[in-house]
Design an enzyme around this catalytic site. Structure first.
Site, PDB file in Angstrom:
ATOM      1  N   GLU A 131       3.136  -7.841  14.124  1.00 32.71           N
ATOM      2  CA  GLU A 131       3.854  -6.627  14.537  1.00 32.71           C
ATOM      3  C   GLU A 131       2.986  -5.773  15.452  1.00 32.71           C
ATOM      4  O   GLU A 131       3.420  -5.290  16.502  1.00 32.71           O
ATOM      5  CB  GLU A 131       4.252  -5.802  13.310  1.00 32.71           C
ATOM      6  CG  GLU A 131       5.482  -6.272  12.584  1.00 32.71           C
ATOM      7  CD  GLU A 131       5.830  -5.353  11.431  1.00 32.71           C
ATOM      8  OE1 GLU A 131       6.794  -5.653  10.715  1.00 32.71           O
ATOM      9  OE2 GLU A 131       5.134  -4.330  11.248  1.00 32.71           O
ATOM     10  N   ASP A 138       0.813  -1.221   0.000  1.00 31.18           N
ATOM     11  CA  ASP A 138       0.000   0.000   0.000  1.00 31.18           C
ATOM     12  C   ASP A 138       0.843   1.265   0.000  1.00 31.18           C
ATOM     13  O   ASP A 138       0.499   2.257  -0.650  1.00 31.18           O
ATOM     14  CB  ASP A 138      -0.898   0.012   1.237  1.00 31.18           C
ATOM     15  CG  ASP A 138      -2.023  -1.010   1.130  1.00 31.18           C
ATOM     16  OD1 ASP A 138      -2.216  -1.557   0.038  1.00 31.18           O
ATOM     17  OD2 ASP A 138      -2.698  -1.233   2.158  1.00 31.18           O
TER      18      ASP A 138
END
Length: 1126
Positions: A129, A65
């Site tokens: 994460e 993205d």
């Protein structure tokens, strides 16, 4: 070997691969997969040690993205801002396993920036994460900044829209893959955890970038927020930081950051505009990152004036340290508690700029205990007293710039280069000189003169002589306005106009005479950096502060100088005096003319009824001196043309009269009573022949008559000056003698006679000047130092007969010079009968190594007191003293034996009793000597009577009193010495010592030949020698010193030193105490030549006191007869 459990097979980059789990082969396989994973994690955590922060920012993002667009630009901007960023595809060290590196990178980052994009939740790697980031946020307080890039925060929070679809797609994909690979994975629990983590992360305030056309603004916003959160913002110091670096390094060295873990406080103190704030900012920037938190609170003085802002300073301090804006402090008091509780666990750097009141310090750093170990607090202030109360560890006094620095700083502002232009060099130096090294003035004037021509520069400099620059004036006036009362302001203005360069003590007297409490007032001005005091006690003031003070006075009445309180500018003063338009507003006036004297009328002072301070130079006054103000406290008139002070001039309130370089011949024809006069200075009055009558000056403290060459007489009334501290007669070349009354001045501290070429003698009476500490009489006709000078207990500094320095250094040299072969005591008329010319000498440890040179002429000593550094040195010095005494005594004994000129007087300290038993059998007869040392008391008199009675009744076997506790204690031994320990007698003080010496000697040897007593204090390593002359001349003070030096527990030895023809059989020592005694005499000691020591082993004692004469035997017998008749 590692066993790999694959998680997916098609994705090749972050966001397309779920992180593979690798289980070491040595981890036990467990049926329950959850327990297996937990066991593996525990193993990893046990092996890894926690490290320091490696990165300031961890970037979490979905590569497909944002990597090529937004994130790449954000990463570059953060780097440009000096921020260390972890970005996996560029920051990952080669050879590290990706899972361990990511885990470590997240844990060791200060801030995590999460860039949420449409497909962020579609990556298993991103979601793992995120879970780790939020875990660190919860457990370690790691800061998190979410950035919502092309996605609405509500979609992330509730997992709706395209963002929610990405999360569902990830869950479905993993469900299919896990059915093949890991049958135990619980899809439902996993999705719940992810949803919870997303809600938590999206709930944190962040930055939203929806359809943003200007990504640069969004990136700038992110960088600013990160910088603020990291507290990375450096303070602006200066455009041209000239001289900053050296001063910063000096302060950093004082702060001792690396070595000391204590809380350390440092003050930066100086006048306004000297650069305190600039240096404090530079120090803050230099060392701030070495602390766990830092805060710079600026303009505290200004902020504090607003009540609401006082609490805001406490809130700002907490925000700076914790980067948390949620703290709401209700009051100063509650804020103090909050600061104390929160700061005590952190190592912080706190800079408090421009502190002006103690309340400010109490609110922001009440005590060292508020701060964690290693913290540093820096305070800038104009008021040194604040730093004293705070008890700072160091005070760094800001000094003005030197000439080189000043020229460079000025040039940067005036010419935009480091040096002046060639045609402006001289004018630039004039401006720099005017600025006095004050950075504020250099910057303001440099900017003001930028791009102006030579004519404008010259005009500006002329204007500055009368009116200071308004910007500089405003800044400097802050210190003046901060003074707490009008008296302090009055003192400052008086010093600015009249007293710069004058002695602080003199100014204090004058201003006290004006009712201004100058002691505390001047101290406050010094603490506020408004006034300085140099090493010679002279008052000083920066030129710009002086001009600031004078401008305050000018503004009292800009157009009409006669309405101002003080006049100093000669044009204004002449205008007022010549036009005779003075008013009652004028309190002080100075007029100094360098060329021809100006003639003025005294009538010009008629309306100046409040005139306190008058300073004239080169001025002639004519007319009725009754016009001068009766409030006058200070008259300073250089070049006074009068030959006598007019009688109609009222001087009753004067505190200081300074009439220098005058034509005065006689000070007053009719002296007035001047109760307030403290200072009289008539220096350089070349026509003055005699001093005034001092009986009308009862409170005079300073008499200064330097360079009065015709002065030949000092009035005997000088003895009336009971409060005099200083007499300076330097350069009075015709003055021959000093009146004897001058030696009665017990208050005098300093006497200066330098250059009095005709003065040839100082009387021995100088010893009466018990306060005299400084005697300067070099370059006179005096050729011999009076012995009373050396005996003086007060003189600390001397310059006389070529000797100059501190008394402790000079006096030994003077004494040694008396004893030298070329200038011995005998050469200046000393004899044994002239006791006043013999010397008593104390030698401290510093000079005890030079005793040999003194002992070369030991016969000239009355007494000797030597402090040794060790028992070994004491033994060496005793041996030297005994050698010198035996050599001297042998010669004296031979002389005495053949001389009939030496009578045995009744006042001898040695009482002799001759034993008739031995007289027939030998040419030597037995004799007894009694030596009394110390103060008289009932016990002393009783003991002496008993001893004498025993000697009288049976001299062959004399019975003497033994111990009578607690009145006296006895110590005896065969031979010439007794050693004993001084006992402790409860409730009693040692008053005296009596020593009985039993010896044999030829009949032609008188008791005068046995005249040396040595007292050795082995505990204190002190040697005391007392000779015949000392025994006969001891005063009460010396006796008291002798007695009080003997303390319980001291080991003391008393030694009687005799000549070669004396044989000491026995020595007895009585220590007498002040307790009242019983009539019983206690046990007796039998004295004969066969007696042995009856008090046991050798013991010790220190003996101090005086040896006083005893009654002769005839007097004692007469007393006994009278008692019988009674």
């Amino acid at each position: 070997m590692l066993n790999e459990v694959p998680m997916s097979s098609g994705e090749a980059e972050k966001g397309e691969f779920f992180k593979p789990i690798q289980v070491p082969s040595n981890v036990e396989r467990i049926d329950n997969p959850d327990n297996a994973i937990l066991k593996y994690i525990e193993t990893i955590l046990m092996e890894e040690e926690p490290g320091e922060r490696m990165y300031e920012v961890f970037l979490s993002f979905r590569g497909e993205d944002t990597r090529a667009s937004f994130v790449s630009h954000l990463y570059a901007s953060l780097q440009q801002a000096g921020i260390t960023v972890y970005k996996d595809d560029q920051s990952l060290p080669r050879g590290d396993h990706i899972s361990d590196s990511l885990l470590q990178a997240i844990e060791r980052s200060q801030i995590s920036v999460i860039v949420f994009s449409t497909n962020y939740a579609g990556s298993g790697w991103c979601m793992e994460e995120l879970e780790k980031i939020m875990e660190c946020h919860r457990t370690t307080g790691q800061a998190v900044l979410p950035v919502f890039y092309d996605v609405d925060p509500s979609e992330v929070r509730h997992q709706t829209g395209k963002f929610g679809e990405a999360l569902e797609n990830l869950s479905e994909r993993l469900s299919v893959e896990r059915k093949v690979v890991i049958s135990w994975w619980n899809d439902h629990v996993l999705r719940l955890n992810w949803k919870k983590t997303l809600r938590e992360a999206a709930g944190i305030a962040g930055i939203v970038a929806l359809n943003s056309r200007n990504e640069s603004e969004v990136i700038k916003n992110v960088v600013e927020n990160v910088t603020r959160m990291l507290n990375k913002t450096d303070l602006f110091v200066a455009s041209n930081p000239v001289g900053v670096e050296s001063r910063v390094q000096n302060i950093i060295q004082l702060l001792d950051i690396q070595q000391s873990n204590n809380v350390l406080l440092l003050g930066i103190w100086g006048m306004g505009g000297v650069g305190k704030t600039t240096i404090a900012k530079a120090v803050y920037n230099e060392i701030g990152r070495k602390f766990e938190g830092r805060s710079y609170l600026a303009h505290i003085r200004e902020v504090w004036e607003q009540d609401a802002s006082q609490v805001s300073l406490q809130e700002r301090l907490l925000f700076d340290i914790y980067r948390n804006m949620n703290t709401n402090i209700q009051s100063i008091e509650s804020g103090q508690n909050i600061l104390k509780e929160r700061l005590c666990h952190r190592k912080v750097l706190l800079v408090l700029d421009d502190v002006s009141k103690l309340d400010q310090l109490n609110a922001l750093c009440g005590a060292r205990e508020w701060f964690g170990p290693g913290s540093r607090i820096v305070v800038t202030t104009r008021d040194e007293h604040i730093l004293k109360v705070l008890r700072v560890d160091h005070v760094y006094r800001m000094k003005e710039m030197n000439e080189t620095e000043s020229i460079e700083l000025f040039s940067w502002h005036a010419f935009k280069q480091a040096n002046p232009r060639d045609d402006f060099v001289t004018l630039s130096r004039n401006v720099v000189e005017y600025s006095g090294g004050l950075p504020l003035a250099l910057e303001v004037l440099g900017s003001y003169l930028f791009e102006r021509d030579l004519t404008e520069w010259k005009s500006t400099l002329e204007k500055l002589k009368k009116i200071p620059n308004c910007q500089v004036q405003k800044k400097l006036k802050i210190s003046f306005d901060g003074l707490e009362d009008d008296m302090e302001k009055e003192i400052f203005l008086d010093i600015a106009c009249f007293f710069i360069g004058m002695d602080r003590g003199d100014v204090t007297h004058i201003l006290n005479g004006c009712g201004l409490y100058a002691e505390i007032g001047i101290s406050i001005l010094v603490e506020r950096s408004l006034v300085t005091v140099d090493g010679k006690n002279k008052l000083g003031m920066h030129d710009l502060l002086r001009d600031m003070g004078r401008e305050i006075i000018r503004e009292e009445s800009p157009k009409e100088p006669e309405e101002r309180s003080r006049l100093w500018f000669h044009e204004d003063v002449l205008d007022v005096l010549l036009k005779q338009i003075g008013t009652k507003s004028i309190q002080g006036l100075v007029l100094k003319l360098n060329s021809n004297a100006q003639c003025l009328r005294t009538k010009a002072f008629k309306k100046m009824r409040r005139l306190r301070l008058l300073h004239l130079a080169g001025v002639e006054l004519h007319g009725d001196f009754g016009y001068l103000s009766k409030d006058l406290r200070w008259l300073c008139w250089h070049g006074c043309p009068l030959t006598c002070v007019p009688t109609n001039f009222y001087q009753g309130n004067l505190v200081s009269i300074e009439i220098k370089n005058s034509k005065i011949k006689l000070v007053w024809e009719e002296a007035q009573m001047m109760m307030n006069l403290k200072i009289l200075n008539l220096s350089h009055s070349h026509y003055l022949k005699q001093t005034p009558d001092f009986s009308k000056l009862p409170n005079l403290e300073k008499l200064i008559l330097i360079d009065c060459p015709r002065l030949c007489e000092v009035s005997n009334t000088i003895g009336h000056l009971k409060k005099i501290l200083l007499i300076n007669l330097e350069g009075c070349i015709n003055l021959r003698t000093l009146p004897r009354s001058i030696y009665k001045l017990k208050s005098l501290r300093t006497l200066i006679l330098s250059g009095c070429l005709s003065v040839d003698k100082l009387e021995e009476d100088i010893e009466q000047m018990e306060s005299l500490t400084t005697l300067i009489a070099d370059n006179t006709a005096i050729t011999r130092v009076p012995f009373s000078v050396v005996r003086s207990k007060s003189i600390g500094y001397i310059s006389l007969c070529g000797y100059q320095g501190f008394a402790r250094d000079v006096f030994p040299s003077i004494i040694w010079s008396w004893m030298s072969p070329t200038n011995s005591l005998s050469s200046v008329g000393q004899t044994s009968a002239n006791k006043s010319s013999l010397v008593s000498l104390n030698i401290t440890r510093s000079y005890s190594h030079n005793i040999s040179s003194i002992l070369e002429d030991v016969s000239k000593l009355q007494s000797l007191w030597v402090e040794c550094g060790s028992e070994h040195q004491l033994s060496q010095e005793v041996a030297r003293i005994l050698d010198a005494l035996y050599a001297t005594n042998f010669g004296e004994l031979e002389s005495i034996a053949t001389s009939s000129q030496v009578p045995y007087t009744k006042t001898s300290t040695l009482f002799e009793c001759i034993s008739p038993v031995h007289r027939a059998a030998s040419e030597n007869s037995l004799k007894y000597f009694l030596i009394h040392v110390g103060m008289n008391c009932p016990a002393t008199n009783t003991l002496k009577d008993s001893i004498l009675q025993g000697m009288m009744e049976q001299c062959s076997d004399c019975l003497l009193p033994g111990d009578n506790y607690p009145n006296w204690l006895t110590f005896n031994n065969k031979g010439s010495s007794v050693v004993f320990d001084v006992p402790h007698v409860n409730g009693c003080n040692l008053k005296a010592v009596i020593c009985i010496v039993h010896h044999s000697a030829p009949d032609n040897i008188t008791p005068h030949a046995l005249k040396n007593m040595l007292v050795l204090n082995h505990t204190k390593t002190i040697i005391q020698l007392y000779k015949q002359d000392a025994l006969a001349s001891f005063n009460d003070e010396e006796g008291q010193r002798f007695v009080t030096s003997m303390e319980p527990g001291n080991k003391v030895e008393v030694v009687v030193v005799s000549g070669n023809r004396f044989t000491v059989k026995k020595t007895i020592v009585y220590l007498i105490y002040d307790e009242s005694i019983d009539n019983g005499m206690g046990q007796c000691l039998e004295l004969d030549k066969n007696v042995s020591a009856s008090s046991g082993d050798e013991n010790v004692s220190a003996v101090r006191g005086i040896f006083s004469p005893v009654e002769c035997l005839g007097d004692f017998k007469q007393k006994e007869k009278r008692r019988k008749f009674e």
